[in-house]
Design a protein around this motif. Structure first.
Motif, short mmCIF file in Angstrom:
data_model
loop_
_atom_site.label_atom_id
_atom_site.label_comp_id
_atom_site.label_asym_id
_atom_site.label_seq_id
_atom_site.Cartn_x
_atom_site.Cartn_y
_atom_site.Cartn_z
N LYS A 191 0.84 -1.20 0.00
CA LYS A 191 0.00 0.00 0.00
C LYS A 191 0.87 1.25 0.00
O LYS A 191 0.62 2.21 -0.75
CB LYS A 191 -0.92 0.00 1.22
CG LYS A 191 -1.88 1.19 1.28
CD LYS A 191 -2.80 1.10 2.48
CE LYS A 191 -3.74 2.29 2.54
NZ LYS A 191 -4.64 2.23 3.74
N THR A 192 1.91 1.23 0.83
CA THR A 192 2.82 2.38 0.89
C THR A 192 3.60 2.52 -0.40
O THR A 192 3.82 3.64 -0.89
CB THR A 192 3.80 2.22 2.08
OG1 THR A 192 3.05 2.04 3.28
CG2 THR A 192 4.69 3.44 2.21
N ASN A 194 2.64 1.68 -3.40
CA ASN A 194 1.74 2.25 -4.40
C ASN A 194 1.57 3.75 -4.20
O ASN A 194 1.51 4.52 -5.17
CB ASN A 194 0.38 1.55 -4.35
CG ASN A 194 0.42 0.17 -4.99
OD1 ASN A 194 1.30 -0.12 -5.79
ND2 ASN A 194 -0.51 -0.69 -4.62
N HIS A 195 1.50 4.16 -2.92
CA HIS A 195 1.36 5.60 -2.62
C HIS A 195 2.60 6.36 -3.09
O HIS A 195 2.50 7.41 -3.75
CB HIS A 195 1.14 5.81 -1.13
CG HIS A 195 1.18 7.25 -0.72
ND1 HIS A 195 0.20 8.16 -1.08
CD2 HIS A 195 2.12 7.96 -0.01
CE1 HIS A 195 0.52 9.36 -0.60
NE2 HIS A 195 1.68 9.26 0.04
N SER A 198 2.85 6.66 -6.78
CA SER A 198 1.89 7.60 -7.38
C SER A 198 2.36 9.04 -7.22
O SER A 198 1.92 9.94 -7.94
CB SER A 198 0.51 7.42 -6.75
OG SER A 198 0.48 7.88 -5.41
N LYS A 199 3.26 9.27 -6.28
CA LYS A 199 3.78 10.61 -6.02
C LYS A 199 5.18 10.82 -6.60
O LYS A 199 5.57 11.93 -6.92
CB LYS A 199 3.80 10.89 -4.51
CG LYS A 199 2.42 10.93 -3.88
CD LYS A 199 1.56 12.00 -4.52
CE LYS A 199 0.15 12.05 -3.97
NZ LYS A 199 -0.69 13.04 -4.71
#
Length: 369
Positions: A191-192, A194-195, A198-199
């Motif tokens: 999850k991290t 992917n975050h 995305s940034k």
């Protein structure tokens, strides 16, 4: 609190004994356009891949907007006694060469012996029966001796190979466990990751587009899968960014129908669709024909003017000197020199930087716009 959008501390990446990155430290400020230059094999692309966790660093700390998203303060490799390991490895290599040479020596002796027997039989008429038989028996004795020597040499060589020098035998696990207890590792979950991705978005030199989708679909899919946007919202954003890179008339084309420059512009539009705070460009023009380089560089120059933070691995020195606000020269896994474009290109401090840039300076880089 730091003003840096991205902080890299003591970053290292090892592939076995190959230490590709060694203690990289860098602060990236919002709006920076950083060009990374250097010879092939210096670790530039690996550095970018570590920032996005496409490669897991061996050691180091990565922080995005003051939040640590990766930390390995100590890696197992730090607790290997390399002095003793290298000493043992050198002795092992010497012994391996010596025993292998012994096998070769006695193998060659047997080949020479065979030729000598063949020669003697061809000259049999020159000898009496007694002398001929005597020489044949002498050669038989030598063959027995050589076979025995070869057998011993092969056995010794095999024994040496059975006992290679292993790095783990020089590793102190207790000291490693104590070190990570004092400063725990931070390994991110999916999850991290992917975050972060995305940034901090990557634009690859080989495009990495989906060939089974058209241009528009390539720019929509990550938005719906990673950012969980509604399809219509994602489509609207995709059209906006495809238009910004002048690909609005190719939205329904298959990837295979595009030129290299067009593919790279689609890849840039796809990155922009993620609303990134940083874009990492890994040699974005190196796979392009010379006439297509300009169209991609023009897009990147326009992005730089918007204030988007960019880290660019490039061999395009003109771009690096004219567009960047910071230039980094890397070699052998280290940052050798960094500074303003005017300083690095016109008046480099380090001898290795001067040597690398010599031909560019000779070709007229005397000032930076």
């Amino acid at each position: 609190m730091s003003n840096a959008i991205l902080t890299i501390s003591n970053l290292a990446k090892y592939f076995g004994a190959n230490k590709v990155l060694k203690d990289i430290n860098l602060e990236v400020q919002k709006g920076d356009v950083i060009s990374i230059i250097g010879p092939s094999g210096s670790g530039k692309s690996t550095f970018l891949r570590c920032l996005d966790l496409l490669e897991t660093p061996t050691r180091g700390t990565l922080s995005f907007n003051d939040e640590v998203y990766f930390n390995i303060n100590s890696c197992k490799d730090d607790f290997v006694n390399y002095v003793e390991y290298n000493k043992a490895l050198n002795l092992y290599d010497e012994e391996l060469v010596r025993t292998e040479d012994e096998v070769a020596i006695w193998s060659n002796k047997l080949i020479e012996h065979k030729l000598e027997v063949h020669k003697l039989k061809g000259e049999k008429s020159n000898y009496s029966v007694e002398d001929f038989n005597k020489k044949i028996n002498e050669l038989k004795g030598l063959k027995t001796e050589y076979l025995a020597k070869l057998k011993d040499a092969k056995k010794e060589f095999k024994e040496v190979r059975k006992n290679p020098v292993l790095k783990r035998n020089f590793y102190n696990e207790n000291d490693y466990k104590k070190a990570i207890a004092d400063n725990p590792n931070i390994m991110v979950d999916s999850k991290t990751i992917n975050h972060i991705r995305s940034k901090v978005v990557m634009v690859f030199q080989s495009f990495n587009l989906f060939n089974n989708m058209n241009v528009l679909e390539n720019c929509i899919i990550a938005q719906t899968k990673v950012l969980k946007r509604k399809y219509e919202d994602a489509k609207e954003i995709a059209i906006k960014h495809l238009t910004s890179v002048n690909m609005q008339d190719r939205m329904n084309y298959r990837i295979s129908e595009l030129s290299g420059g067009q593919k790279q512009r689609v890849a840039i539009a796809r990155a922009l669709c993620m609303d990134p705070e940083i874009i990492l460009f890994d040699e974005p023009t190196s796979a392009l024909d010379p006439e297509m380089v300009g169209e991609v560089l023009d897009v990147m120059k326009n992005l730089a003017k918007t204030g988007l933070t960019m880290i660019v691995v490039t061999h395009e020195m003109g771009f690096a000197k004219d567009v960047s606000n910071k230039v980094i020269f890397m070699e052998n896994g280290y940052i050798v020199e960094q500074g303003l474009p005017n300083q690095v290109f016109v008046n480099p401090k380090e001898e290795r930087t001067k040597e690398f840039l010599k031909r560019y300076i000779q070709n007229g880089i005397t000032e930076v716009k």
